[in-house]
Design a protein around this motif. Sequence first.
Motif: not given
Length: 262
Positions: A135-140
């Motif tokens: 999820n963090q990678q997608l947000i970044d």
Amino acid sequence: MDPLAALSEELAEIDGQVADIFRALSNGFQKLEKIKDVNRQSRQLEELTDKMRECKRLIKEFDREVKETERRTDANTHKMLNEKKQSMVKELNSYVALKKQHQSNLENNKRVDIFDGPSEGFGEENVLLASSMTNQQLIDRGNHMMNETDQAIDRAKKVVQDTVDVGTETAAALKAQTEQMSRIVNELDSIHFSIKKASKLVKEIGRQVATDKCIMALLFLIVIGVIAIIIVKLVNPNNKDIRDIPGLAPPAMNRRLLWTPN
């Protein structure tokens, strides 16, 4: 006989030149519709524009000639000349409108989409599947793409603003140059018209001088003839073949007395 030729040779000559230009414009626009290459279309439009400028100059000269002949023509003739001029102006305006239409189409064909940009790197970046990202990678990744999009929009806005500024400056410069060229053309037309009028005036003066010379020569011959008659009459007063000149007393006769004293 052409009624314009009967009024003025200059009017008839200008009318013929304008008719030739209108035929050339008609053929030129027909040829333009068959041309597909953009550069050739641009060159053809430039040639047609030059012909329209020449036609405008001739119509102005025609109007000046009409005003010159106004004092020598009646009301019906003057009305006919004005209608002829209006017909020329109307036909020229139709070609000007046609030229503007073709010019607009040509500019649309040359227009380039300034928003088209390179798409380098997107192939490699899309290799990583969303299912394998946290999820963090997608947000970044989403924030990064939004930043790139914002930067691209800013660059596009800057390009648009620069283009508008350049277009405004170019339009102002073209307007100033067009006005200057129009003034120069009007001055040249006035000079050309003045030269033609001066040439006509010189010819009229030349004819008057020639007439005056003929009259002076005739008067000189008359005076010489009168002097010759006077001389002959004085030298040979008994010559009956020469009549007495009015105002000149005949020679005195010898006085003879009928009776003489012793």
